[in-house]
Design a protein around this motif. Sequence first.
Motif, PDB file in Angstrom:
ATOM      1  N   ARG A 291       7.216   7.342   7.903  1.00 21.90           N
ATOM      2  CA  ARG A 291       6.169   6.500   6.807  1.00 21.90           C
ATOM      3  C   ARG A 291       6.331   4.735   7.457  1.00 21.90           C
ATOM      4  O   ARG A 291       7.320   4.252   7.081  1.00 21.90           O
ATOM      5  CB  ARG A 291       6.628   6.572   5.241  1.00 21.90           C
ATOM      6  N   TYR A 292       5.453   4.483   7.975  1.00 25.47           N
ATOM      7  CA  TYR A 292       5.514   3.475   8.961  1.00 25.47           C
ATOM      8  C   TYR A 292       5.404   2.025   8.212  1.00 25.47           C
ATOM      9  O   TYR A 292       6.072   1.373   7.934  1.00 25.47           O
ATOM     10  CB  TYR A 292       4.511   3.602   9.787  1.00 25.47           C
ATOM     11  N   TYR A 293       4.317   2.105   7.430  1.00 28.66           N
ATOM     12  CA  TYR A 293       3.881   0.945   6.470  1.00 28.66           C
ATOM     13  C   TYR A 293       3.716   1.519   5.160  1.00 28.66           C
ATOM     14  O   TYR A 293       2.689   2.577   4.860  1.00 28.66           O
ATOM     15  CB  TYR A 293       3.003   0.141   6.778  1.00 28.66           C
ATOM     16  N   PRO A 294       4.127   1.050   3.902  1.00 32.44           N
ATOM     17  CA  PRO A 294       3.677   1.359   2.804  1.00 32.44           C
ATOM     18  C   PRO A 294       2.147   0.701   2.332  1.00 32.44           C
ATOM     19  O   PRO A 294       1.760  -0.115   2.893  1.00 32.44           O
ATOM     20  CB  PRO A 294       4.738   0.839   1.760  1.00 32.44           C
ATOM     21  N   ALA A 295       1.472   1.302   1.329  1.00 34.38           N
ATOM     22  CA  ALA A 295       0.291   0.634   1.012  1.00 34.38           C
ATOM     23  C   ALA A 295       0.417  -0.733   0.498  1.00 34.38           C
ATOM     24  O   ALA A 295       1.723  -1.272  -0.117  1.00 34.38           O
ATOM     25  CB  ALA A 295      -0.448   1.670  -0.033  1.00 34.38           C
ATOM     26  N   THR A 296      -0.624  -1.598   0.588  1.00 38.54           N
ATOM     27  CA  THR A 296      -0.420  -3.039   0.143  1.00 38.54           C
ATOM     28  C   THR A 296      -1.056  -3.063  -1.312  1.00 38.54           C
ATOM     29  O   THR A 296      -2.423  -2.720  -1.282  1.00 38.54           O
ATOM     30  CB  THR A 296      -1.280  -3.655   1.389  1.00 38.54           C
ATOM     31  N   ILE A 297      -0.241  -3.058  -2.252  1.00 38.44           N
ATOM     32  CA  ILE A 297      -0.609  -3.121  -3.578  1.00 38.44           C
ATOM     33  C   ILE A 297      -0.332  -4.479  -4.223  1.00 38.44           C
ATOM     34  O   ILE A 297       0.566  -5.078  -4.353  1.00 38.44           O
ATOM     35  CB  ILE A 297       0.140  -2.050  -4.179  1.00 38.44           C
ATOM     36  N   ASN A 298      -1.567  -4.962  -4.487  1.00 41.32           N
ATOM     37  CA  ASN A 298      -1.602  -6.318  -5.263  1.00 41.32           C
ATOM     38  C   ASN A 298      -1.081  -6.225  -6.669  1.00 41.32           C
ATOM     39  O   ASN A 298      -1.729  -5.194  -7.565  1.00 41.32           O
ATOM     40  CB  ASN A 298      -2.935  -6.780  -5.098  1.00 41.32           C
ATOM     41  N   ASP A 299      -0.490  -7.278  -7.106  1.00 39.33           N
ATOM     42  CA  ASP A 299      -0.044  -7.264  -8.609  1.00 39.33           C
ATOM     43  C   ASP A 299      -1.470  -7.734  -9.296  1.00 39.33           C
ATOM     44  O   ASP A 299      -1.944  -8.754  -8.697  1.00 39.33           O
ATOM     45  CB  ASP A 299       0.880  -8.370  -8.695  1.00 39.33           C
TER      46      ASP A 299
END
Length: 385
Positions: A291-299
């Motif tokens: 799992r290289y990068y997690p999802a980019t999840i905006n507040d």
Amino acid sequence: MTDLAGLIAPLVTLRRDIHAHPELGFAEHRTAGVLAEQLRAIGLEVHEGIGGTGVVATLRAGNGARSIGLRADMDALPIDEKTGLPYASTIPGCFHGCGHDGHMAMLLGAAQALAADHGGLDGTVHFIFQPAEEGQGGAKAMIEDGLFERFPCDRVYALHNWPSLPAGTIATRAGPIMGAADRFTILLKGKGGHAAIPHDANDVVLASASMVQQLHSIIARNIPASANAVLSITQIHGGQAFNVIPHEVSIGGTVRSFDPAVQDRIEQRLRQIAAGVAASFEVEASVEYTRYYPATINDPQAAQDALDVAATVGHALRAPEPAATSEDFSFMLQVRPGAYIWLGQGVGDNPPPLHNPHYDFNDGVMETGIRLHLELVRHWLGAAA
């Protein structure tokens, strides 16, 4: 509104100098030195060597406890530039093909503007120049080196140019905006043999063909239609001779997703399929899944604030869907609320995309990017926009 007229031309010159002298991830020594020198010259508190080659500059105004972080990435790509520009890369096989040179210049411009006039601000701004965004996890390295303990941020934002959006358009969204990036390799081992006597071998080439077909069924048959995910096989390696059935074949690829539950299910099914195919062809299968990068999840609130601020600077757009590409700013958003923002820079019908050898950052959007940084700070630290 802050007058940026005197800043832009020197920043363009600096951006093009950095463009001509690109450096790969964790090797941004010259770049970091140039930035640190510029930041010290305007009177900021500067710290170097964070997470390898990272630089953080701090501006303190008033007595407020609030803080905000603004991130720009520093590294170049291992690509040969084909633009023919007078400031093209002087380093063979190294090129600012993602616009990080522009990101650094815009953040430096914001630091210069705020250092010159921070009236009305009440709190702390941390200008974060991050190494090794392009696949090496520089954000994670900075965090593990104590980034947010040493430089606390109530909010953190990152701005990235986006050639597919018209120049001056600013877009973001609540929730996922960039995908998680997973990598996998499946190694199949069998008994090699003569191509004319296949019954004396365990054919890993045939097994790999079945494996590829079944892996591509995961998204279509195991993931809800409402979920966004991509699985792509990008590598198959095996065999060297026409008359030899090889004893091993490797299959590699990538998975992009936006929901941790979907990510879990894809990995589970991939491992099950690998085991099942191996059993049916009487070969062995080993799986390496990273799992290289997690999802980019905006507040959600940080994203809405960014859209509100963007409307005072340029054309604000609520992005209708996330991009399947990945971004290691995701690591920062796992530990601090904030948002990742796209700045349109496209001109004409077919602008070169990111990571293309003909790409160049559009200096015409630099002022918009600087103003967005400034207004995000003013919004969070209490000054009127």
